[in-house]
Design an enzyme around this catalytic site. Structure first.
Site, PDB file in Angstrom:
ATOM      1  CB  ALA A 109      37.718  43.999  41.687  1.00  0.00           C
ATOM      2  N   GLY A 135      37.071  48.324  38.759  1.00  0.00           N
ATOM      3  CA  GLY A 135      37.322  48.951  40.068  1.00  0.00           C
ATOM      4  C   GLY A 135      38.375  50.048  40.004  1.00  0.00           C
ATOM      5  CD  GLU A 165      33.343  50.286  39.796  1.00  0.00           C
ATOM      6  OE1 GLU A 165      34.140  49.354  40.002  1.00  0.00           O
ATOM      7  OE2 GLU A 165      32.111  50.137  39.867  1.00  0.00           O
ATOM      8  CD  GLU A 195      33.019  46.665  36.061  1.00  0.00           C
ATOM      9  OE1 GLU A 195      32.837  47.250  34.953  1.00  0.00           O
ATOM     10  OE2 GLU A 195      33.655  47.185  36.986  1.00  0.00           O
TER      11      GLU A 195
HETATM   12  N1  DAK Z   1      42.729  40.951  38.462  1.00  0.00           N
HETATM   13  C1  DAK Z   1      43.745  40.082  38.674  1.00  0.00           C
HETATM   14  N2  DAK Z   1      44.867  40.024  37.932  1.00  0.00           N
HETATM   15  C2  DAK Z   1      44.973  40.899  36.921  1.00  0.00           C
HETATM   16  C3  DAK Z   1      43.953  41.840  36.622  1.00  0.00           C
HETATM   17  C4  DAK Z   1      42.780  41.845  37.453  1.00  0.00           C
HETATM   18  N3  DAK Z   1      41.789  42.728  37.288  1.00  0.00           N
HETATM   19  N4  DAK Z   1      44.338  42.556  35.551  1.00  0.00           N
HETATM   20  C5  DAK Z   1      45.548  42.082  35.200  1.00  0.00           C
HETATM   21  N5  DAK Z   1      45.941  41.091  36.019  1.00  0.00           N
HETATM   22  C6  DAK Z   1      47.177  40.312  35.983  1.00  0.00           C
HETATM   23  C7  DAK Z   1      47.148  39.312  34.829  1.00  0.00           C
HETATM   24  O1  DAK Z   1      46.453  38.141  35.204  1.00  0.00           O
HETATM   25  C8  DAK Z   1      48.637  39.060  34.641  1.00  0.00           C
HETATM   26  O2  DAK Z   1      49.085  38.177  35.639  1.00  0.00           O
HETATM   27  P1  DAK Z   1      50.129  36.973  35.300  1.00  0.00           P
HETATM   28  O3  DAK Z   1      49.452  36.196  34.243  1.00  0.00           O
HETATM   29  O4  DAK Z   1      51.370  37.698  34.841  1.00  0.00           O
HETATM   30  O5  DAK Z   1      50.283  36.260  36.612  1.00  0.00           O
HETATM   31  C9  DAK Z   1      49.243  40.414  34.918  1.00  0.00           C
HETATM   32  O6  DAK Z   1      48.282  41.149  35.680  1.00  0.00           O
HETATM   33  C10 DAK Z   1      49.540  41.203  33.650  1.00  0.00           C
HETATM   34  O7  DAK Z   1      48.321  41.254  32.903  1.00  0.00           O
HETATM   35  P2  DAK Z   1      48.271  40.859  31.339  1.00  0.00           P
HETATM   36  O8  DAK Z   1      49.294  39.819  31.028  1.00  0.00           O
HETATM   37  O9  DAK Z   1      46.840  40.560  31.048  1.00  0.00           O
HETATM   38  O10 DAK Z   1      48.731  42.227  30.678  1.00  0.00           O
HETATM   39  P3  DAK Z   1      48.311  42.799  29.265  1.00  0.00           P
HETATM   40  O11 DAK Z   1      49.164  43.980  29.038  1.00  0.00           O
HETATM   41  O12 DAK Z   1      48.302  41.730  28.226  1.00  0.00           O
HETATM   42  O13 DAK Z   1      46.803  43.284  29.441  1.00  0.00           O
HETATM   43  C11 DAK Z   1      44.950  44.396  30.592  1.00  0.00           C
HETATM   44  C12 DAK Z   1      46.485  44.336  30.323  1.00  0.00           C
HETATM   45  C13 DAK Z   1      44.695  45.439  31.675  1.00  0.00           C
HETATM   46  C14 DAK Z   1      44.240  44.833  29.304  1.00  0.00           C
HETATM   47  C15 DAK Z   1      44.460  42.986  30.999  1.00  0.00           C
HETATM   48  O14 DAK Z   1      45.288  42.545  32.092  1.00  0.00           O
HETATM   49  C16 DAK Z   1      43.050  42.983  31.455  1.00  0.00           C
HETATM   50  O15 DAK Z   1      42.122  43.005  30.635  1.00  0.00           O
HETATM   51  N6  DAK Z   1      42.856  42.894  32.796  1.00  0.00           N
HETATM   52  C17 DAK Z   1      41.533  42.757  33.364  1.00  0.00           C
HETATM   53  C18 DAK Z   1      40.823  44.092  33.318  1.00  0.00           C
HETATM   54  C19 DAK Z   1      39.419  43.981  33.867  1.00  0.00           C
HETATM   55  O16 DAK Z   1      38.536  43.289  33.300  1.00  0.00           O
HETATM   56  N7  DAK Z   1      39.185  44.675  34.981  1.00  0.00           N
HETATM   57  C20 DAK Z   1      37.914  44.750  35.570  1.00  0.00           C
HETATM   58  C21 DAK Z   1      37.797  43.690  36.595  1.00  0.00           C
HETATM   59  S1  DAK Z   1      36.142  43.583  37.177  1.00  0.00           S
HETATM   60  C22 DAK Z   1      32.038  44.025  43.365  1.00  0.00           C
HETATM   61  C23 DAK Z   1      32.521  45.262  43.327  1.00  0.00           C
HETATM   62  C24 DAK Z   1      33.382  45.598  42.349  1.00  0.00           C
HETATM   63  C25 DAK Z   1      33.782  44.728  41.378  1.00  0.00           C
HETATM   64  C26 DAK Z   1      33.272  43.478  41.446  1.00  0.00           C
HETATM   65  C27 DAK Z   1      32.415  43.116  42.428  1.00  0.00           C
HETATM   66  N8  DAK Z   1      31.106  43.642  44.398  1.00  0.00           N
HETATM   67  C28 DAK Z   1      30.220  44.694  44.910  1.00  0.00           C
HETATM   68  C29 DAK Z   1      31.087  42.352  44.892  1.00  0.00           C
HETATM   69  C30 DAK Z   1      34.697  45.123  40.374  1.00  0.00           C
HETATM   70  C31 DAK Z   1      34.928  44.395  39.311  1.00  0.00           C
HETATM   71  C32 DAK Z   1      36.047  44.657  38.425  1.00  0.00           C
HETATM   72  O17 DAK Z   1      36.870  45.534  38.607  1.00  0.00           O
END
Ligand code: DAK
Length: 261
Positions: free
Chosen positions: A63, A108, A111, A131
């Site tokens: 997400a 997400g 998921e 998360e």
């Molecule tokens: N959201 C927004 N932007 C993201 C992103 C994300 N999840 N993942 C990556 N990006 C963006 C980065 O900010 C970056 O943007 P710029 O800085 O270039 O503007 C661009 O994509 C490239 O990412 P990186 O520079 O970080 O690339 P790397 O190769 O260095 O790293 C990575 C790749 C996938 C390991 C890293 O980007 C990363 O760790 N991303 C986050 C992964 C993550 O934690 N995903 C889980 C998110 S939590 C809910 C229901 C569901 C959810 C929540 C609430 N409710 C019921 C309310 C779900 C939650 C989640 O999914």
């Protein structure tokens, strides 16, 4: 649409989440466009869907953390509902959906792949539920679907540790069915989808419903669900044709496509 592409190849529909700059992260617009795309699928024509992400790096990196970071409680609930509704629509979609996981499938992203019927992935795929490292629980069904797919012990380990796993481990624990070199993933997904599409479509739909509904019931009820869906097939032209074709001893005959009727 801004972030979701839809392409039809024969009887297969291909949905691509295309927000490459943010690694295809799910913001509200992506979720709304996915919902509209699913509503627009012509079920008279399409017999199987493939869901994938644009580019070679990421399927869906979760997400959108930027969008979520400023949400109020009410907005968080609305965002969660939007996601859960579209994930559930995918899961209960009448025809099978194959996730072709072409890179990161985190939070997400993992998921949404688990809301699909079948997952295959590229060698560079990475799965995880990070998360708890962000101060939240999985919110798009991760605690429920991961435990059902890989068992509670492995799901708890992945979710509590927030450790990502690579494609080979995902294959070993049964999270994906097969791993392909990146360049071969879509061809493999399309081949599998075409293989599904050539079978009797009403029977395939009934199989999906029997498996999904049966998993939510105890065995006595689940068997009744199967009996009813099995019985329904005998009202179809496809059952009559499929069995008559088998029984016909004329070796020259060529099998005709099923009619979805
Ligand atoms: N959201 C927004 N932007 C993201 C992103 C994300 N999840 N993942 C990556 N990006 C963006 C980065 O900010 C970056 O943007 P710029 O800085 O270039 O503007 C661009 O994509 C490239 O990412 P990186 O520079 O970080 O690339 P790397 O190769 O260095 O790293 C990575 C790749 C996938 C390991 C890293 O980007 C990363 O760790 N991303 C986050 C992964 C993550 O934690 N995903 C889980 C998110 S939590 C809910 C229901 C569901 C959810 C929540 C609430 N409710 C019921 C309310 C779900 C939650 C989640 O999914």
């Amino acid at each position: 649409m801004e972030f979701v592409l839809y392409e039809v190849k024969g009887q297969v529909g291909i949905i691509t989440i295309s927000r490459e700059k943010a690694l295809n992260a799910l913001n509200s617009t992506v979720l709304e466009e996915l919902d509209k795309t699913l509503d627009g699928v012509d079920l008279n024509e399409i017999r199987c869907l493939i869901l994938t992400g644009a580019g070679e790096k990421s399927f869906v990196a979760g997400a959108d953390i930027g969008e979520m970071s400023t949400l109020t409680k009410a907005e968080g609930e609305a965002f969660g509902k939007k996601g859960n509704d579209v994930f559930r629509k995918l899961e209960t979609f009448p025809i099978p959906v194959i996730a072709a996981v072409n890179g990161f499938a985190l939070g997400g992203g993992c998921e949404i792949s688990m809301s699909c019927d079948i997952r295959i992935c590229s060698e560079n795929a990475v799965f995880g539920q990070p998360e708890v490292g962000l101060g939240i629980t999985p919110g798009f069904g991760g605690t429920q679907r991961l435990a059902r797919l890989v068992g509670p012990g492995m799901a708890k380990q992945m979710i509590y540790t927030a450790r990502n796993i690579k494609a080979d481990e995902a294959l070993r624990i049964g999270l994906v069915n097969a791993v392909y070199p990146q360049g071969e993933l879509m061809a493999a997904a399309e081949k599998m989808a075409a293989g599904i599409a050539k079978n009797a479509p009403i029977a395939v739909r009934n199989c999906k419903k029997a498996i999904n509904d049966g998993l939510e019931a105890d065995m006595d009820d689940a068997i009744v669900i199967e009996e009813k869906l099995f019985g329904d097939c005998f009202e179809t032209e496809d059952q009559k044709y499929g069995m008559a074709f088998f029984l016909d001893k004329n070796k020259e005959k060529v099998k005709e496509p099923f009619k979805n009727a």
